[in-house]
Design a protein around this motif. Structure first.
Motif, PDB file in Angstrom:
ATOM      1  N   GLU A  74       0.825  -1.211   0.000  1.00 41.14           N
ATOM      2  CA  GLU A  74       0.000   0.000   0.000  1.00 41.14           C
ATOM      3  C   GLU A  74       0.857   1.258   0.000  1.00 41.14           C
ATOM      4  N   LEU A  75       1.913   1.276   0.821  1.00 37.89           N
ATOM      5  CA  LEU A  75       2.772   2.465   0.874  1.00 37.89           C
ATOM      6  C   LEU A  75       3.587   2.611  -0.408  1.00 37.89           C
ATOM      7  N   LEU A  76       4.068   1.496  -0.955  1.00 35.39           N
ATOM      8  CA  LEU A  76       4.799   1.561  -2.225  1.00 35.39           C
ATOM      9  C   LEU A  76       3.923   2.156  -3.327  1.00 35.39           C
ATOM     10  N   LYS A  77       2.662   1.768  -3.321  1.00 31.95           N
ATOM     11  CA  LYS A  77       1.726   2.299  -4.323  1.00 31.95           C
ATOM     12  C   LYS A  77       1.545   3.802  -4.154  1.00 31.95           C
ATOM     13  N   LYS A  78       1.416   4.248  -2.911  1.00 30.10           N
ATOM     14  CA  LYS A  78       1.270   5.676  -2.645  1.00 30.10           C
ATOM     15  C   LYS A  78       2.500   6.451  -3.083  1.00 30.10           C
ATOM     16  N   LEU A  79       3.671   5.828  -2.974  1.00 30.04           N
ATOM     17  CA  LEU A  79       4.923   6.480  -3.347  1.00 30.04           C
ATOM     18  C   LEU A  79       5.271   6.270  -4.817  1.00 30.04           C
ATOM     19  N   SER A  80       4.358   5.587  -5.556  1.00 30.48           N
ATOM     20  CA  SER A  80       4.552   5.305  -6.996  1.00 30.48           C
ATOM     21  C   SER A  80       5.812   4.483  -7.250  1.00 30.48           C
ATOM     22  N   ILE A  81       6.082   3.545  -6.331  1.00 31.16           N
ATOM     23  CA  ILE A  81       7.192   2.605  -6.509  1.00 31.16           C
ATOM     24  C   ILE A  81       6.603   1.270  -6.929  1.00 31.16           C
ATOM     25  N   GLU A  82       7.038   0.777  -8.071  1.00 30.08           N
ATOM     26  CA  GLU A  82       6.464  -0.454  -8.624  1.00 30.08           C
ATOM     27  C   GLU A  82       6.864  -1.670  -7.803  1.00 30.08           C
ATOM     28  N   SER A  83       5.898  -2.557  -7.544  1.00 28.86           N
ATOM     29  CA  SER A  83       6.178  -3.825  -6.875  1.00 28.86           C
ATOM     30  C   SER A  83       6.323  -4.930  -7.918  1.00 28.86           C
ATOM     31  N   ARG A  84       7.376  -5.723  -7.778  1.00 29.27           N
ATOM     32  CA  ARG A  84       7.595  -6.851  -8.680  1.00 29.27           C
ATOM     33  C   ARG A  84       7.922  -8.075  -7.825  1.00 29.27           C
ATOM     34  N   PHE A  85       7.426  -9.239  -8.247  1.00 27.90           N
ATOM     35  CA  PHE A  85       7.597 -10.446  -7.448  1.00 27.90           C
ATOM     36  C   PHE A  85       8.256 -11.556  -8.260  1.00 27.90           C
ATOM     37  N   VAL A  86       9.087 -12.353  -7.582  1.00 29.52           N
ATOM     38  CA  VAL A  86       9.685 -13.566  -8.153  1.00 29.52           C
ATOM     39  C   VAL A  86       9.381 -14.697  -7.180  1.00 29.52           C
ATOM     40  N   ASP A  87       8.647 -15.706  -7.644  1.00 26.33           N
ATOM     41  CA  ASP A  87       8.264 -16.836  -6.791  1.00 26.33           C
ATOM     42  C   ASP A  87       7.596 -16.369  -5.504  1.00 26.33           C
ATOM     43  N   GLY A  88       6.745 -15.347  -5.614  1.00 31.35           N
ATOM     44  CA  GLY A  88       6.007 -14.856  -4.466  1.00 31.35           C
ATOM     45  C   GLY A  88       6.781 -13.930  -3.549  1.00 31.35           C
ATOM     46  N   MET A  89       8.058 -13.656  -3.872  1.00 26.43           N
ATOM     47  CA  MET A  89       8.878 -12.781  -3.040  1.00 26.43           C
ATOM     48  C   MET A  89       9.041 -11.423  -3.709  1.00 26.43           C
ATOM     49  N   ARG A  90       8.904 -10.367  -2.911  1.00 25.53           N
ATOM     50  CA  ARG A  90       8.992  -9.016  -3.440  1.00 25.53           C
ATOM     51  C   ARG A  90      10.440  -8.677  -3.794  1.00 25.53           C
ATOM     52  N   VAL A  99      11.361   1.427   2.424  1.00 27.14           N
ATOM     53  CA  VAL A  99       9.928   1.366   2.726  1.00 27.14           C
ATOM     54  C   VAL A  99       9.626   0.148   3.603  1.00 27.14           C
ATOM     55  N   VAL A 100      10.246  -0.989   3.288  1.00 32.89           N
ATOM     56  CA  VAL A 100      10.046  -2.204   4.078  1.00 32.89           C
ATOM     57  C   VAL A 100      10.431  -1.962   5.543  1.00 32.89           C
ATOM     58  N   GLU A 101      11.584  -1.359   5.754  1.00 31.54           N
ATOM     59  CA  GLU A 101      12.023  -1.080   7.128  1.00 31.54           C
ATOM     60  C   GLU A 101      11.081  -0.123   7.831  1.00 31.54           C
ATOM     61  N   MET A 102      10.615   0.898   7.094  1.00 31.09           N
ATOM     62  CA  MET A 102       9.710   1.876   7.675  1.00 31.09           C
ATOM     63  C   MET A 102       8.394   1.222   8.106  1.00 31.09           C
ATOM     64  N   VAL A 103       7.876   0.343   7.254  1.00 33.99           N
ATOM     65  CA  VAL A 103       6.576  -0.283   7.531  1.00 33.99           C
ATOM     66  C   VAL A 103       6.705  -1.395   8.567  1.00 33.99           C
ATOM     67  N   LEU A 104       7.620  -2.338   8.338  1.00 33.92           N
ATOM     68  CA  LEU A 104       7.736  -3.483   9.243  1.00 33.92           C
ATOM     69  C   LEU A 104       8.315  -3.083  10.597  1.00 33.92           C
ATOM     70  N   GLY A 105       9.450  -2.378  10.577  1.00 34.73           N
ATOM     71  CA  GLY A 105      10.126  -2.025  11.821  1.00 34.73           C
ATOM     72  C   GLY A 105       9.481  -0.868  12.552  1.00 34.73           C
ATOM     73  N   GLY A 106       8.712  -0.056  11.830  1.00 29.08           N
ATOM     74  CA  GLY A 106       8.080   1.101  12.443  1.00 29.08           C
ATOM     75  C   GLY A 106       6.596   0.907  12.614  1.00 29.08           C
ATOM     76  N   THR A 107       5.838   1.197  11.566  1.00 25.03           N
ATOM     77  CA  THR A 107       4.374   1.245  11.667  1.00 25.03           C
ATOM     78  C   THR A 107       3.756  -0.044  12.188  1.00 25.03           C
ATOM     79  N   VAL A 108       3.976  -1.162  11.490  1.00 25.73           N
ATOM     80  CA  VAL A 108       3.294  -2.409  11.852  1.00 25.73           C
ATOM     81  C   VAL A 108       3.760  -2.931  13.204  1.00 25.73           C
ATOM     82  N   ASN A 109       5.067  -2.921  13.422  1.00 20.31           N
ATOM     83  CA  ASN A 109       5.597  -3.435  14.688  1.00 20.31           C
ATOM     84  C   ASN A 109       5.028  -2.669  15.873  1.00 20.31           C
TER      85      ASN A 109
END
Length: 306
Positions: A74-90, A99-109
């Protein structure tokens, strides 16, 4: 208002059923991977929080590991950063890793920590970088190159795999009567950050802590056979067979493989449970029936069905 006799008897039966499990698991460590619907539905969030608080109050040691894929997306989309996956991994370049650190280590945690605290518990949030808790290395994927009949190494950026777990931080929190809440971010030997699948982190932490249980919350009723029936108590040998005959395949395979590896490495049991059910964690631990699939190395006749 007092309970009528029928309701009072039902409450007594529930408590009586829970008692032997409470006695059995006092002092035991249970690693719970929190994700799926349970993370986004308010009722399920609060029931999960109360479950881990009750586990702590009756003498167990819950350790929470969480994901956050939808929130990252959701945050990547807001920042217009494209998400791409390989075998289900971002695929995680440096910008995405921030962004991952900001969301996982900050907001969600911090949301999960606050959720537990406001329900009467005492939680502390950390990432795998704190105290070098999760040592990680780059994960590389091999993919067959079309028409070349050879493997091509696919670089998916700051996606990592666990190299080792230093349990000192977790044990310090447990011994100080806190519930650890861990974001699945690892650190490399040069200090670089890695985004790691939360199921894999939960499995490795359970292994290193010599946990009694690994519990993976999912958005399905449990592991199902080819007829769609939920499989309850399974041995590791039976799970290997289900993988070999492709009963287990696709998106469920990594989760089952993680549970299987943990049990083979010494975790007493792993549970794939339905996180859409309120109080799923308590129902799985403290009742005879449970709400998912149990995987164990033990004699299934001596174990409760999941």
């Amino acid at each position: 208002m007092s309970l009528d006799q029928k309701s009072a008897l039902r409450v007594a039966q529930v408590l009586n059923e829970a008692l032997p499990y409470i006695q059995r698991f006092i002092g035991k460590t249970v690693v719970v991977k929190f994700g799926g619907n349970a993370m986004v539905d308010e009722e399920l969030q609060n029931s999960f929080a109360r479950d881990v608080i009750l586990m702590k109050l009756v003498g167990m040691n819950p350790v929470v590991v969480h994901g956050g894929g939808p929130q990252i997306g959701e945050l990547l989309k807001k920042l217009s950063i494209e998400s791409r996956f390989v075998d289900g991994m971002r695929v995680t370049d440096s910008e995405t890793m921030d962004v991952v650190e900001m969301v996982l280590g900050g907001t969600v945690n911090k949301q999960i920590v606050n959720l537990i605290n406001k329900n009467g518990g005492r939680a502390v949030g950390v990432t795998g970088k704190d105290g070098l808790l999760i040592r990680a290395k780059k994960l590389r994927r091999n993919e067959e190159s079309a028409g070349l009949h050879a493997s091509e190494i696919i670089d998916i950026g700051h996606v990592g795999e666990v190299e080792s777990i230093d349990t000192d931080v977790i044990e310090m929190l447990i011994n100080s009567d806190f519930i650890p809440v861990i974001a699945p971010i690892g650190v490399g030997r040069s200090g670089e950050s890695y985004n790691i699948n939360a199921d894999l982190v939960a499995g490795k932490i359970a292994e290193y802590l010599k946990a009694e249980k690994l519990m993976l919350l999912t958005n399905v009723a449990g592991l199902q056979d080819k007829n769609g029936e939920v499989l309850t108590g399974l041995s590791t040998l039976e799970v290997d067979g289900l993988i070999a005959d492709r009963t287990i395949y696709g998106g469920m395979l990594p989760k089952i493989a993680c549970a299987l590896d943990a049990v083979k490495a010494g975790v007493t049991s792993a549970h794939i449970i339905d996180g859409r059910v309120p109080h799923a964690v308590l129902l799985e631990i403290f009742t005879d029936t449970g709400v998912g699939t149990l995987i164990t190395n033990s004699n299934l006749q001596q174990e409760k069905s999941a």
